[in-house]
Design a protein around this motif. Structure first.
Motif, PDB file in Angstrom:
ATOM      1  N   THR A  30      67.184  30.594   1.623  1.00 34.68           N
ATOM      2  CA  THR A  30      66.855  29.954   2.891  1.00 34.68           C
ATOM      3  C   THR A  30      65.354  29.734   2.916  1.00 34.68           C
ATOM      4  O   THR A  30      64.627  30.266   2.071  1.00 34.68           O
ATOM      5  CB  THR A  30      67.336  30.772   4.109  1.00 34.68           C
ATOM      6  N   ASN A  31      64.900  28.967   3.867  1.00 38.24           N
ATOM      7  CA  ASN A  31      63.466  28.688   3.942  1.00 38.24           C
ATOM      8  C   ASN A  31      63.051  28.431   5.385  1.00 38.24           C
ATOM      9  O   ASN A  31      63.886  28.152   6.245  1.00 38.24           O
ATOM     10  CB  ASN A  31      63.108  27.475   3.081  1.00 38.24           C
ATOM     11  N   GLY A  32      61.743  28.532   5.609  1.00 36.35           N
ATOM     12  CA  GLY A  32      61.210  28.250   6.934  1.00 36.35           C
ATOM     13  C   GLY A  32      59.739  28.586   7.012  1.00 36.35           C
ATOM     14  O   GLY A  32      59.141  29.078   6.059  1.00 36.35           O
ATOM     15  N   VAL A  33      59.172  28.340   8.181  1.00 37.33           N
ATOM     16  CA  VAL A  33      57.765  28.636   8.427  1.00 37.33           C
ATOM     17  C   VAL A  33      57.600  30.114   8.762  1.00 37.33           C
ATOM     18  O   VAL A  33      56.678  30.771   8.294  1.00 37.33           O
ATOM     19  CB  VAL A  33      57.205  27.732   9.552  1.00 37.33           C
ATOM     20  N   PHE A  34      58.476  30.651   9.608  1.00 38.24           N
ATOM     21  CA  PHE A  34      58.456  32.065  10.002  1.00 38.24           C
ATOM     22  C   PHE A  34      57.088  32.463  10.551  1.00 38.24           C
ATOM     23  O   PHE A  34      56.512  33.475  10.168  1.00 38.24           O
ATOM     24  CB  PHE A  34      58.864  32.976   8.843  1.00 38.24           C
ATOM     25  N   ASP A  35      56.568  31.646  11.477  1.00 37.96           N
ATOM     26  CA  ASP A  35      55.219  31.847  11.996  1.00 37.96           C
ATOM     27  C   ASP A  35      55.120  33.093  12.871  1.00 37.96           C
ATOM     28  O   ASP A  35      54.278  33.950  12.646  1.00 37.96           O
ATOM     29  CB  ASP A  35      54.790  30.612  12.765  1.00 37.96           C
ATOM     30  N   LEU A  36      55.944  33.186  13.882  1.00 39.96           N
ATOM     31  CA  LEU A  36      56.049  34.399  14.696  1.00 39.96           C
ATOM     32  C   LEU A  36      57.490  34.871  14.556  1.00 39.96           C
ATOM     33  O   LEU A  36      58.398  34.253  15.100  1.00 39.96           O
ATOM     34  CB  LEU A  36      55.735  34.116  16.168  1.00 39.96           C
ATOM     35  N   LEU A  37      57.687  35.914  13.817  1.00 41.12           N
ATOM     36  CA  LEU A  37      59.037  36.395  13.543  1.00 41.12           C
ATOM     37  C   LEU A  37      59.699  36.864  14.841  1.00 41.12           C
ATOM     38  O   LEU A  37      59.113  37.617  15.608  1.00 41.12           O
ATOM     39  CB  LEU A  37      58.962  37.542  12.540  1.00 41.12           C
ATOM     40  N   HIS A  38      60.925  36.393  15.081  1.00 36.05           N
ATOM     41  CA  HIS A  38      61.651  36.761  16.297  1.00 36.05           C
ATOM     42  C   HIS A  38      63.109  37.078  15.953  1.00 36.05           C
ATOM     43  O   HIS A  38      63.528  36.968  14.791  1.00 36.05           O
ATOM     44  CB  HIS A  38      61.551  35.663  17.359  1.00 36.05           C
TER      45      HIS A  38
END
Length: 166
Positions: A30-38
Motif C-alpha cells: 500500500t502507499n500514501g503520504v501518511f502526513d499526520l497518522l490517524h
C-alpha cells in the motif's frame, strides 16, 4: 535517507530488491503520504497486513506529496519522519520512500501479490490495479473510515486556533 536510530523496516530505495526477496508471501503493498497518522491510517494498515504475510508501505517523498495538491504547507512532516513513524508499526514489514508521482515503478519493482488502497479510492480509477493484473496480482479497496482524514484534522486544529484568538 538516514535515521539516527535506523528501523529494520525502513530501507533506501536501492535496497528494496534484496529485502523484497526475503519477505514472506503473499506480499501486500500500500502507499500514501501518511502526513499526520490517524486511526483511519492505522485501521487500513492493519487490515492490509491481514490480507497477507508481509506488508510493504510506500511513502510519498516530499515533492511527490506536494504534487498531490493536498494543500499549502503539506506535507507537514518530512518524508524521513513520516517513513520512520510508519516503520515503527508492528504490522509493517518494510517501508520505502518513492519520489515519483505514482507508486507504479515501485509496484513494478516489488511485484506484490496484493495492492491495497483505502476506501476514498475507486478500483476502476486506479492505474495500479491494471498494473497488478500483469502478473496475476489483485487490488483491494478497503472500507473508508468516515471522519478520519489528515485534512480534517488540520481544519479542526485551525478552527480551534481561531477560536482561541477570538
Amino acid at each position: 535517507m538516514m535515521l539516527s536510530t535506523p528501523s529494520p523496516s525502513l530501507h533506501l530505495r536501492h535496497e528494496t530488491r534484496a529485502r523484497r526477496v526475503a519477505l514472506p508471501r503473499p506480499m501486500v503493498f500500500t502507499n500514501g503520504v501518511f502526513d499526520l497518522l490517524h486511526r483511519g491510517h492505522i485501521e487500513c494498515l492493519m487490515a492490509a497486513r491481514r490480507l497477507g504475510c508481509s506488508l510493504v508501505v510506500g511513502v510519498n517523498g516530499d515533492a511527490s506529496a506536494r504534487a498531490l495538491g493536498k494543500g499549502p504547507g503539506r506535507p507537514l512532516n518530512p518524508a524521513e519522519d513520516r517513513a520512520a513513524v510508519i516503520a515503527s508499526l508492528a504490522c509493517v514489514s518494510l517501508v520505502v520512500v518513492f519520489d515519483e508521482a505514482t507508486p507504479g515503478a515501485l509496484i513494478e519493482e516489488l511485484r506484490p501479490d496484493i495492492y491495497v488502497k483505502g476506501g476514498d479510492y475507486r478500483l476502476e480509477d486506479l492505474a495500479e490495479a491494471r498494473l497488478m493484473r500483469h502478473w496475476g496480482g489483485r487490488t483491494v479497496v478497503l472500507p473508508y473510515r468516515a471522519g478520519c482524514s489528515t485534512t480534517g484534522l488540520l481544519r479542526r486544529a485551525q478552527h480551534l486556533g481561531e477560536a482561541e484568538v477570538a
